[in-house]
Scaffold this active site. Structure first.
Site, PDB file in Angstrom:
ATOM      1  N   HIS A 119       0.812  -1.211   0.000  1.00 48.53           N
ATOM      2  CA  HIS A 119       0.000   0.000   0.000  1.00 48.53           C
ATOM      3  C   HIS A 119       0.840   1.253   0.000  1.00 48.53           C
ATOM      4  O   HIS A 119       0.519   2.240  -0.661  1.00 48.53           O
ATOM      5  CB  HIS A 119      -0.905   0.017   1.233  1.00 48.53           C
ATOM      6  CG  HIS A 119      -2.176  -0.713   1.017  1.00 48.53           C
ATOM      7  ND1 HIS A 119      -2.877  -1.320   2.015  1.00 48.53           N
ATOM      8  CD2 HIS A 119      -2.884  -0.934  -0.101  1.00 48.53           C
ATOM      9  CE1 HIS A 119      -3.940  -1.895   1.533  1.00 48.53           C
ATOM     10  NE2 HIS A 119      -3.970  -1.686   0.241  1.00 48.53           N
ATOM     11  N   CYS A 161      -5.335  -3.676 -20.290  1.00 49.32           N
ATOM     12  CA  CYS A 161      -5.775  -2.730 -19.264  1.00 49.32           C
ATOM     13  C   CYS A 161      -5.099  -2.976 -17.923  1.00 49.32           C
ATOM     14  O   CYS A 161      -5.413  -2.304 -16.941  1.00 49.32           O
ATOM     15  CB  CYS A 161      -7.296  -2.725 -19.118  1.00 49.32           C
ATOM     16  SG  CYS A 161      -7.977  -4.286 -18.517  1.00 49.32           S
TER      17      CYS A 161
HETATM   18  C1  PEP Z   1      -5.677  -6.905 -14.197  1.00 49.22           C
HETATM   19  O1  PEP Z   1      -5.768  -7.933 -13.510  1.00 49.22           O
HETATM   20  O2  PEP Z   1      -4.690  -6.627 -14.890  1.00 49.22           O
HETATM   21  C2  PEP Z   1      -6.776  -5.913 -14.201  1.00 49.22           C
HETATM   22  C3  PEP Z   1      -6.751  -4.874 -14.997  1.00 49.22           C
HETATM   23  O3  PEP Z   1      -7.806  -6.098 -13.322  1.00 49.22           O
HETATM   24  P1  PEP Z   1      -7.694  -5.805 -11.760  1.00 49.22           P
HETATM   25  O4  PEP Z   1      -6.395  -5.081 -11.517  1.00 49.22           O
HETATM   26  O5  PEP Z   1      -8.881  -4.991 -11.406  1.00 49.22           O
HETATM   27  O6  PEP Z   1      -7.723  -7.180 -11.190  1.00 49.22           O
END
Ligand code: PEP
Ligand code: MG
Length: 502
Positions: A177, A464
């Site tokens: 964190h 993403c």
């Molecule tokens: C990921 O796992 O890369 C993602 C974009 O989703 P989250 O970070 O919300 O699990």
């Protein structure tokens, strides 16, 4: 003297060393149970005030962390343990410290890494309560400060008594964190250094290193670097209108990952074409039942309002793992599998998404997809052929089934955070896991397979996960054929500049 550590948050900062761990020796107060409880109350109130101020500045992630720590200060088990220590004859400050340490030790031994990680936060709260009982947290050092600690916590940055120029922690890693908050606040942070410099010593935090007692030349260089970073941020902001295209003309669509109205507005201001990932589960992590259609609409509407007329890729609830609300305690399913186990709740969310996103170019996205059947099952519940339905690829089982998933879905989005963790066999919070872990050959190979399958089926592929904003990985993703990157709003300007140099 230069000390070399592990980078936690980038940047250069110049300030004076302040050891946050060095509190006045215990035994200061023979106060009663009321004083201990009052100290925890004061800690909670201070953290809540800090959270509110951070939220007002649009810094939602650090604000959430400050609020979580306020909840720890309110925790009845922790408070009762401290009161029991006082009743057993301990001075109030010792009681707070002992109770927090015992609670933290218990958490640290739990097999669930998410809970084990809370141990750091509990210790921070205990230390804050001790400081209150001993007369406040005032530093004897004039800021800006370079915070130094054995195990810095998020609130050391959030609740510092003066401006923070940098931070050094012996323990922790890039997923802790404290590192998330440091990046959001722009505070350079180095891990892995056990520093013996006195409070008040001039120090420079720079990338992975710390210089204590810098020469005039080193100090001037740090000041110049800090000035240059400010100028760079301003210059990049001016280029927001320029296309995100490589020098040889490959156009990349830049989208943003958002979960709050402020983030959505910041994304639009920084030139994002829309949102490539709207995380919908975050408002419901303390839920006591599946959110209703009305709950979803109330949470989503303000987030999607700034995105009117733009792409809004809304992900269905990604509960599971370390994002499990109390009513799902003990549940082992995750992501879309968990949603599909409660089809009425999923249908309610899909209706809410369509309502709240009516003014956007709406797309729905499913987390942690494992099979084409899951995509088809959700499409039936969505019951709206005009809304594109995408699958997040973040599990080895999805890689194995990529051909069928690419056929069933309208678009694919690679969640590199979970994909790297699952393919490398690491916990999502393991300090060895960083956004750049997506450049490991096993992960790159999987990403290449997804891009190829998307191409064969004429389905767009985006990334993403945090790798999309990592300067060492983004060029590889583009080289592999990814044409859509979705990144944090604060990373948009840097990623656009990077693309324009390729
Ligand atoms: C990921 O796992 O890369 C993602 C974009 O989703 P989250 O970070 O919300 O699990
Ligand atoms: Mg994920």
């Amino acid at each position: 003297m230069r000390h070399l550590g592990t980078p936690g948050a980038p940047g250069v900062g110049l300030g004076r060393v302040w050891h946050v761990d060095r509190v006045v020796p215990a035994g200061g107060g023979l106060a009663g149970p009321g004083d201990v409880l009052g100290a925890f109350d004061a800690v909670a109130a201070r953290l809540r005030a800090r959270a509110e101020a951070l939220r007002g500045d649009g810094l939602d992630e650090p604000a959430d962390i400050a609020e979580t720590m306020a909840l720890i200060a309110d925790d009845p088990d922790l408070r009762e343990a401290a009161v029991a220590e006082v009743r057993a004859g301990q001075p109030a400050d010792t009681a707070a410290r002992v109770a927090a340490e015992r609670y933290a030790t218990m958490l640290a031994t739990l097999p669930d890494p998410a809970l084990a990680e809370r141990a750091t936060d509990v210790r921070q709260v205990g230390r804050r309560a001790v400081a209150v009982l001993q007369g406040g947290v005032a530093s004897t050092v004039e800021g800006p400060l370079v915070l130094v600690g054995r195990e810095l916590g998020a609130d050391d940055l959030l609740d510092a008594p003066d401006e923070v120029a940098g931070a050094v922690s012996l323990l922790g890693g890039p997923n802790a964190h404290v590192a998330i908050v440091a990046r959001a606040l722009g505070v350079p942070l180095v891990f892995g250094l056990d520093l013996d410099a006195p409070d008040g010593a001039l120090a420079i935090v720079d990338g992975a290193s710390l210089i204590v007692g810098p020469s005039d030349g080193e100090r001037d260089a740090a000041l110049a670097a800090m000035r240059a970073a400010g100028e760079r941020r301003a210059a990049l902001a001016v280029e927001r209108e320029l296309p995100a295209a490589t020098r040889d003309g490959r156009a990349i669509t830049l989208l943003a990952n958002v979960s709050t109205p402020d983030e959505a507005a910041a994304a639009v201001a920084a030139g994002a074409a829309g949102a490539g990932l709207v995380r919908t589960e975050l408002p419901f992590l303390a839920a006591t039942a599946w959110p209703t259609e009305a709950d979803h609409v109330a949470a989503l509407r303000p987030v999607l309002a700034p995105l009117a007329g733009r792409v809004a890729t809304v992900r269905t609830l990604d509960f599971g793992g370390d994002k499990l609300p109390p009513f799902l305690d003990g549940q082992s399913l995750r992501g879309v599998a968990l949603s599909l186990s409660a089809p009425d709740a999923l249908a309610a969310q899909l209706r809410a998404i369509r309502l709240a996103g009516a003014d956007t170019s709406l797309r729905v996205m499913l987390p942690l997809v494992e099979s084409a059947e899951q995509v088809r099952g959700c499409r039936e519940l969505l019951a709206s052929p005009s809304v594109p339905l995408g699958a997040m690829i973040e599990l080895p089982s999805a890689i194995d089934a990529i051909e069928a998933i690419a056929e069933a879905a309208d678009f694919l989005s690679i969640g590199s955070n979970d994909l790297s963790a699952s393919l490398l066999g690491l916990d999502r919070r393991d300090p060895r896991l960083t956004p750049a872990s997506a450049a490991e050959p096993a992960v790159l190979q999987a990403i290449a397979a997804v891009v190829a399958a998307g191409g064969r089926h004429g389905k767009p592929v985006s990334v993403c996960g945090d790798a999309a904003a990592d300067p060492s990985v983004a060029p590889l993703l583009i080289g592999l054929g990814c044409t859509v990157l979705s990144v944090a709003p604060s990373a948009l300007d840097e990623v656009r500049a990077l693309i324009r140099m390729l």
